[in-house]
Write a protein that holds these residues in place. Structure first.
Motif, short mmCIF file in Angstrom:
data_model
loop_
_atom_site.label_atom_id
_atom_site.label_comp_id
_atom_site.label_asym_id
_atom_site.label_seq_id
_atom_site.Cartn_x
_atom_site.Cartn_y
_atom_site.Cartn_z
N UNK A 58 0.79 -1.22 0.00
CA UNK A 58 0.00 0.00 0.00
C UNK A 58 0.83 1.27 0.00
N UNK A 59 2.12 1.19 0.29
CA UNK A 59 2.95 2.38 0.34
C UNK A 59 3.45 2.78 -1.04
N UNK A 60 3.42 4.07 -1.32
CA UNK A 60 3.94 4.55 -2.58
C UNK A 60 5.42 4.86 -2.48
N UNK A 61 6.11 4.77 -3.60
CA UNK A 61 7.53 5.10 -3.62
C UNK A 61 7.69 6.60 -3.47
N UNK A 62 8.63 7.00 -2.63
CA UNK A 62 8.86 8.40 -2.35
C UNK A 62 10.15 8.85 -3.02
N UNK A 63 10.17 10.01 -3.68
CA UNK A 63 11.42 10.49 -4.26
C UNK A 63 12.49 10.67 -3.17
N UNK A 91 12.84 4.57 -0.46
CA UNK A 91 11.94 5.21 0.49
C UNK A 91 10.50 4.95 0.11
N UNK A 92 9.68 4.80 1.14
CA UNK A 92 8.28 4.45 0.97
C UNK A 92 7.42 5.43 1.74
N UNK A 93 6.33 5.87 1.16
CA UNK A 93 5.43 6.86 1.74
C UNK A 93 4.08 6.21 1.97
N UNK A 94 3.62 6.21 3.24
CA UNK A 94 2.38 5.51 3.58
C UNK A 94 1.44 6.47 4.30
N UNK A 95 0.22 6.62 3.79
CA UNK A 95 -0.81 7.44 4.42
C UNK A 95 -1.58 6.58 5.42
N UNK A 96 -1.71 7.08 6.66
CA UNK A 96 -2.33 6.27 7.71
C UNK A 96 -3.30 7.12 8.53
N UNK A 97 -4.28 6.44 9.14
CA UNK A 97 -5.12 7.10 10.13
C UNK A 97 -4.50 6.90 11.51
N UNK A 98 -5.18 7.34 12.55
CA UNK A 98 -4.60 7.29 13.90
C UNK A 98 -4.31 5.85 14.33
N UNK A 99 -5.24 4.94 14.08
CA UNK A 99 -5.04 3.55 14.49
C UNK A 99 -3.88 2.92 13.71
N UNK A 100 -3.81 3.21 12.42
CA UNK A 100 -2.72 2.66 11.60
C UNK A 100 -1.38 3.28 11.98
N UNK A 101 -1.39 4.55 12.35
CA UNK A 101 -0.18 5.21 12.83
C UNK A 101 0.41 4.43 14.01
N UNK A 139 6.68 15.68 -2.23
CA UNK A 139 7.51 15.49 -1.04
C UNK A 139 8.69 14.62 -1.41
N UNK A 140 9.89 15.04 -1.06
CA UNK A 140 11.09 14.26 -1.32
C UNK A 140 11.98 14.20 -0.09
N UNK A 141 12.79 13.15 -0.02
CA UNK A 141 13.68 12.92 1.13
C UNK A 141 15.13 12.88 0.66
N UNK A 142 15.99 13.58 1.40
CA UNK A 142 17.44 13.44 1.23
C UNK A 142 18.01 12.92 2.52
N UNK A 153 9.25 19.74 0.60
CA UNK A 153 7.99 19.75 -0.12
C UNK A 153 7.96 20.98 -1.02
N UNK A 154 7.56 20.77 -2.26
CA UNK A 154 7.58 21.85 -3.25
C UNK A 154 6.25 22.61 -3.27
N UNK A 155 6.36 23.88 -3.62
CA UNK A 155 5.19 24.74 -3.81
C UNK A 155 5.16 25.22 -5.26
N UNK A 156 4.16 26.02 -5.58
CA UNK A 156 4.08 26.59 -6.92
C UNK A 156 5.20 27.60 -7.13
#
Length: 514
Positions: free
Chosen positions: A9-14, A19-29, A446-449, A463-466
Motif C-alpha cells: 500500500x505504500x507509494x515510492x517516495x522520491x 523510500x516508501x510513503x504511507x498514508x495512515x489514520x490514527x489507528x494505523x499510525x 515530497x522528497x527525502x534526502x 515539499x515543493x510549492x508553486x
C-alpha cells in the motif's frame, strides 16, 4: 494496516535511498509504529505540518529507518483535531520531538512530557510559529519563564547548574547535575537556545536557493545538510547526478568527516591532560581546511554542494595536493594513535568513563558514531548506499566498549577509512560534467534526502510549492537521538569527567535546535 501491507500500500517516495510513503489514520499510525519497533527499526525524525491553506488539516510525519529502506508515515489529523498518538510508547527519542512539534505547531501527543523544548519565552504560549497564519517576520517581546527541571531528593543531594553560557567559545546549553559529593546521580539537559526559526525561513524560498540555508543549519555538517537538501530536490525533479559530481560530493563529505574527527581527537587529548594531542591534531585539521580553501575556495564548504552537482571542479594540481595530504595523514595517524593508546594518563581518563552499553544504546535509539561505538553496526553509506558509495563499498567501523576510549578509537578507525575513500575517489575521478540542469519541479511533491554525516544520518524532507518555491522543509540532525544518551552516560561518573564525556559525544546544538 500492518507492516506486511506497507509493501503493497505504500507509494515510492522520491529520495536518494529506497523510500516508501504511507498514508495512515490514527489507528494505523500506532499499529505500524509498534510493528516497526518490533522489527528493530529506528525512528529518524518526527515533525508536523499546517496544511489549512490547502485542505484544512494538520499533519504529522514520522520517518523510520529499516535495513532495506526508509518508511515515511503521514497522518492527517481528522476533524480539526490537534491531537495525535504519541510514539514514545515504542521510541524514547520521540519525547523531545513531540515537545518541539507542540512548541512550533500546537499539535499535542496524547502522552509524554509536556514541558516546552524550543520555546524559551521567545513567543507567547498561544502562538505557534509554523502555522500558516503566522508571518515569518513577526517578533514578540521576550517572556522567559523558569524551566521546571526534575528535582532529585535525598540526603546529601545537591544541584550544580552549568550553562547555558560556558567558559569556552562553544554553543549554549544548560546542564543541571544532581550530585552527591562529586558523583552524578542525574543529569538533565536543557537545549533550544540556538533556535533560529529555520523551518519558517525555508518557506517560500526559491527551490534553487534552499541549499544555501540548509548548509548553514549546522556549520560543522554543512556538506551533509546541503547534500541532503540537494538530494531531495534532485529526486523530486527526477534527475541523475553526473558521476563526477557525485564523486566530488563524496570527497567533500569525507573531508568534512576528517576535519571533525581530527578536531575531536585533539580536544579529547586536551581534556585528558595531553596538550600535545591538541597541538598535533589542531595542526592537522588546520592544514586540511587550508587546503579546502585552496581547492574549493572555502575553508568550510558551505557553498560547494549545489542543486545538480558541485560548484568547483578541482584542477589536476589540486587533486595531486589532496593525494599528498592523504599520504601524510596515513603516516601520521598510526603514530598518534599509538601515543594515545600507550599514554597511561590518557587511558586512565578514557577507559570505563561515560559508558553507554550496547543494550542501552539500542533501546534508546543511538545513531551514527555514538551508536557504532556501542556496537550498533549502522552506516547509511554501507546499509543504503547512494552514488557513489554504491561503488566505493566503505568498510564498516565498529567498537563495543561504549566508553570514551571506544568513541576515541572509533574516530581513529573512521579517519583511516575516510582517507582510504578519499584516495579511491581522487584516483578514480570520472570524467565529465560537474553539474546537471534541474528541471522545473512539480508542486506538491515530497522528497527525502538522507546522508550519513560525520555524526550520523542527516535528513531533509522537502515539499515543493508553486512557482518553484519551497512549501516546507524539515531538517533533522542525529543529535536529537544522541543528546538524551549523554544523560545516561554520565550517571555514576564524577562531575569533572563531564567535559570529557560530552566531548566524546560532541553533539550539535545548532542542528537540532533548528
Amino acid at each position: 494496516m500492518t507492516l506486511d501491507l506497507l509493501q503493497q500500500e505504500g507509494g515510492r517516495l522520491p529520495a536518494n535511498v529506497p523510500a516508501q510513503h504511507v498514508l495512515v489514520d490514527a489507528a494505523q499510525w500506532m499499529a505500524n509504529a509498534q510493528r516497526l519497533h518490533e522489527q528493530g527499526s529506528s525512528l529518524l525524525a518526527l515533525w508536523g505540518a499546517d496544511d489549512h491553506d490547502r485542505d484544512g488539516v494538520f499533519r504529522v510525519f514520522a520517518v523510520f529507518l529499516l535495513p532495506d529502506r526508509v518508511v515515511v508515515l503521514e497522518h492527517a489529523l481528522a476533524g480539526g483535531t490537534l491531537g495525535y498518538p504519541a510514539l514514545t510508547r515504542w521510541f524514547a527519542v520521540a519525547d523531545r520531538l513531540q515537545r518541539a512539534v507542540y512548541d512550533l505547531l500546537g499539535l499535542v501527543a496524547d502522552s509524554g512530557d509536556t514541558r516546552p523544548w524550543l520555546r524559551h519565552g521567545g513567543w507567547p504560549e498561544n502562538c505557534f510559529p509554523l502555522r500558516r497564519d503566522v508571518a515569518a517576520a513577526t517578533t514578540y517581546p521576550g517572556q522567559p519563564r523558569p524551566y521546571p527541571f526534575v528535582p532529585v531528593q535525598g540526603d546529601g543531594v545537591h544541584e550544580i547548574a552549568v550553562g547555558p553560557v560556558h567558559a569556552g567559545t562553544i554553543e549554549p546549553g544548560h546542564f543541571r547535575f544532581s550530585v552527591v559529593g562529586e558523583k552524578v546521580l542525574r543529569l538533565e539537559a536543557r537545549l533550544g537556545y540556538t533556535h533560529k526559526g529555520i523551518a519558517k525561513r525555508f518557506e517560500n524560498l526559491p527551490l534553487q536557493e534552499g541549499h544555501r540555508l540548509a548548509a548553514r543549519i549546522c556549520g560543522d555538517s554543512t556538506v551533509a545538510f546541503s547534500w541532503a537538501y540537494c538530494a531531495a530536490l534532485e529526486a523530486i525533479a527526477g534527475i541523475e547526478l553526473p558521476r563526477r559530481a557525485a564523486s566530488l560530493r563524496a570527497l567533500a563529505l569525507e573531508r568534512e568527516r576528517l576535519a571533525n574527527h581530527l578536531g575531536d581527537l585533539g580536544a579529547l587529548g586536551n581534556d585528558a591532560g595531553l596538550a600535545f594531542g591538541l597541538m598535533q591534531f589542531s595542526a592537522l585539521k588546520e592544514r586540511l581546511v587550508r587546503l579546502n580553501q585552496d581547492v574549493f575556495r572555502q575553508r568550510y564548504l558551505f557553498d560547494y554542494v549545489v542543486p545538480g552537482g558541485v560548484a568547483v571542479d578541482p584542477e589536476v594540481r589540486a587533486v595531486r595536493a589532496m593525494l599528498d595530504e592523504v599520504a601524510m595523514l596515513e603516516l601520521a595517524m598510526p603514530a598518534l594513535r599509538a601515543i594515545y593508546e600507550n599514554h597511561a594518563g590518557v587511558q586512565d581518563r578514557f577507559r570505563d568513563t561515560g559508558v553507554l552499553s550496547p543494550e542501552l544504546a539500542r533501546a534508546r535509539g543511538a545513531l551514527g558514531l555514538v551508536g557504532r561505538a556501542s556496537g550498533i553496526a549502522q552506516d547509511l553509506r554501507i546499509d543504503l548506499p547512494w552514488p557513489p558509495y554504491d561503488r566505493l563499498r566503505p568498510n564498516p567501523t565498529l567498537a563495543t566498549g561504549g566508553d570514551v576510549a571506544a568513541r576515541a578509537l572509533l574516530r581513529f578507525d573512521e579517519v583511516m577509512e575516510s582517507l582510504r575513500l578519499c584516495r579511491s575517489l581522487l584516483e578514480t575521478l570520472p570524467p565529465g560534467s560537474i553539474e546537471a540542469i534541474i528541471p522545473a519541479a512539480e508542486p506538491g511533491r515530497l522528497g527525502i534526502g538522507l546522508i550519513e554525516g560525520w555524526r550520523g544520518p542527516v535528513l531533509i524532507a522537502l515539499e515543493t510549492a508553486a512557482d518553484q518555491r519551497v512549501r516546507r522543509c524539515h531538517a533533522h540532525d542525529p543529535s536529537w537521538q544522541n543528546w538524551p544518551l549523554v544523560e545516561y552516560a554520565i550517571i555514576g561518573n564524577i562531575v569533572p569527567d563531564f567535559p570529557l564525556i560530552n566531548k566524546s559525544f560532541n553533539l550539535a546544538y545548532s542542528g537540532p535546535d533548528g
